[in-house]
Write an enzyme that holds these catalytic residues in place. Structure first.
Site, PDB file in Angstrom:
ATOM      1  N   GLY A 118       1.527 -10.235   2.679  1.00 46.32           N
ATOM      2  CA  GLY A 118       0.970 -11.570   2.817  1.00 46.32           C
ATOM      3  C   GLY A 118      -0.182 -11.581   3.785  1.00 46.32           C
ATOM      4  N   GLY A 119      -0.721 -12.780   4.046  1.00 41.19           N
ATOM      5  CA  GLY A 119      -1.875 -12.890   4.928  1.00 41.19           C
ATOM      6  C   GLY A 119      -1.554 -12.568   6.373  1.00 41.19           C
ATOM      7  CB  VAL A 123       8.456  -8.698   2.914  1.00 40.35           C
ATOM      8  CG1 VAL A 123       9.970  -8.648   2.719  1.00 40.35           C
ATOM      9  CG2 VAL A 123       8.048 -10.051   3.491  1.00 40.35           C
ATOM     10  CE  LYS A 138       8.241 -13.393   6.281  1.00 34.58           C
ATOM     11  NZ  LYS A 138       8.101 -14.873   6.266  1.00 34.58           N
ATOM     12  CG  ASP A 236       2.738 -22.229   3.036  1.00 34.43           C
ATOM     13  OD1 ASP A 236       1.841 -22.704   2.325  1.00 34.43           O
ATOM     14  OD2 ASP A 236       2.807 -21.027   3.323  1.00 34.43           O
TER      15      ASP A 236
END
Length: 376
Positions: A118-119, A123, A138, A236
């Site tokens: 992800g940004g 993970v 994560k 989100d």
């Protein structure tokens, strides 16, 4: 089903038997309905707001509403998701993974390959040495590990999820930090969930039949209802944060963990693709903001595209604030007009015009399906 529903049903039966002459077998359905209304009013349970439909249907709706007020849940009338859109089962046993872990965190978690990027974090699939189980870990991105803002966000996510014990929400097991090759690594240990993200499902299927789309949305509205009941806001809700398991279960994760702030220091509350108008204006958020995000997701599930498309995040945010979305049926003629009503109500610019919470939106979906007698 479940202990809560059983307890609630028992309570209603006790109310029903109290003061009913000659027992329930001598009452008509209308007598039963009126008697339940009187008892519910005496108990402070919600009363139905609409008339004009059959007594039996009104009774079922009334009891469902009462159960929701009592337990915070909505009994689902939607069928299980079809096998065609469920990801294939791929049970992971640690003996099947790499024999040499790429790293060990906390002298406990053996990291295998990266499951997703992800940004702000990656993970990993990992092995918990102490409990001998597969978990997901994560790890905060190395260039953000020294940033107090992101460390705080990581802790916030862990604490938020830890208070929410529900099958529709990915569980949090542990949080910690460790030194790897002289660098501090911050991490969260999560429940390992088989399946695909909703983004992967959309990639494979482009768009879904409206009944399947509604069933998926119903699944993560269950999770939203739990989150809102605990005084939290998701913020989100995007396809990458929703998992679909091989058994058709819907699970959400990444609670409150929003994308990186730009160099200007302006914090973006959620993905611009699914941001609410009040989020785009940096105003106060409440559960109705999550309802708007849900409307964006339902729109994309039905049509294969988000409600707004633009060349830049700023232009996209402007559309969420100013523009009205094209009705889904204008993009996909197979969508019934009553589905448009559900989507467009969730996407109302004014929060007061939207569904006021996840349970209310679930009722809107279920009531529409019941009214139109949608076949399988």
């Amino acid at each position: 089903p479940g202990e809560q529903h059983t307890a609630f049903t028992g309570r209603l039966l006790r109310l029903f038997h109290e003061g009913v002459p000659n027992g329930p077998e001598l009452l008509t359905i209308d007598d039963f309905y009126l008697h339940i209304l009187v008892k519910m009013k005496a108990e402070g349970l919600p009363q139905p707001q609409k008339r004009g439909t059959g007594t039996a249907a009104m009774l079922a709706l009334t009891l469902n509403r009462a159960f929701s007020a009592w337990s915070g849940e909505v009994p689902s009338v939607l069928p299980a998701l079809p096998v065609s859109i469920r990801p294939a089962a791929q049970t992971v046993a640690w003996s099947e993974t790499a024999t040499k872990p790429i790293g060990i965190l906390g002298d406990r978690y053996e990291l295998d390959g990266v499951r997703s990027r992800g940004g702000i974090s990656d993970v990993f699939t990992a092995h918990d040495r102490r409990l001998d189980r597969v978990v997901a870990v994560k790890v905060l991105r190395a260039d953000l590990a020294a940033d107090d803002f992101y460390m705080a966000r990581l802790r916030t996510e862990a604490r938020a999820a830890a208070t929410l014990d529900h099958p529709a929400i990915v569980g949090i097991y542990d949080i910690g930090e460790d030194d790897i090759n002289g660098s501090t690594v911050h991490y969260i240990v999560m429940q390992y969930v088989e399946g695909q993200s909703l983004r992967e499902v959309l990639r494979d299927h482009i768009r879904l039949p409206f009944r399947d789309a509604l069933a998926l949305v119903d699944g993560f509205l269950v999770a939203l209802a739990v989150i809102h009941r605990h005084g939290q806001i998701y913020r989100d809700l995007t396809p990458r944060n929703i998992m679909l398991t091989p058994t058709g279960e819907v699970k959400i994760f990444n609670l409150g963990f929003v994308p990186a702030v730009p160099p200007t220091g302006i914090v973006q509350i959620g993905s611009t693709m699914y941001i609410s108008p009040e989020g785009a204006r940096a105003e106060g958020l409440d559960p109705r903001s999550d309802i708007y995000c849900t409307g964006c997701l339902l729109y994309e599930l039905l049509t294969g595209q988000p409600p707004f498309i633009a060349d830049s995040p700023v232009a996209l945010a402007y559309q969420h604030v100013r523009n009205d979305p094209v009705p889904p049926s204008a993009v996909n003629p197979e969508i019934p007009l009553w589905c448009d009503i559900i989507v467009l109500k969730a996407l109302a610019k004014d929060p007061g015009q939207r569904y006021q919470g996840a349970i209310e939106m679930r009722y809107g979906i279920h009531a529409a399906l019941n009214r139109h007698r949608v076949g399988t």
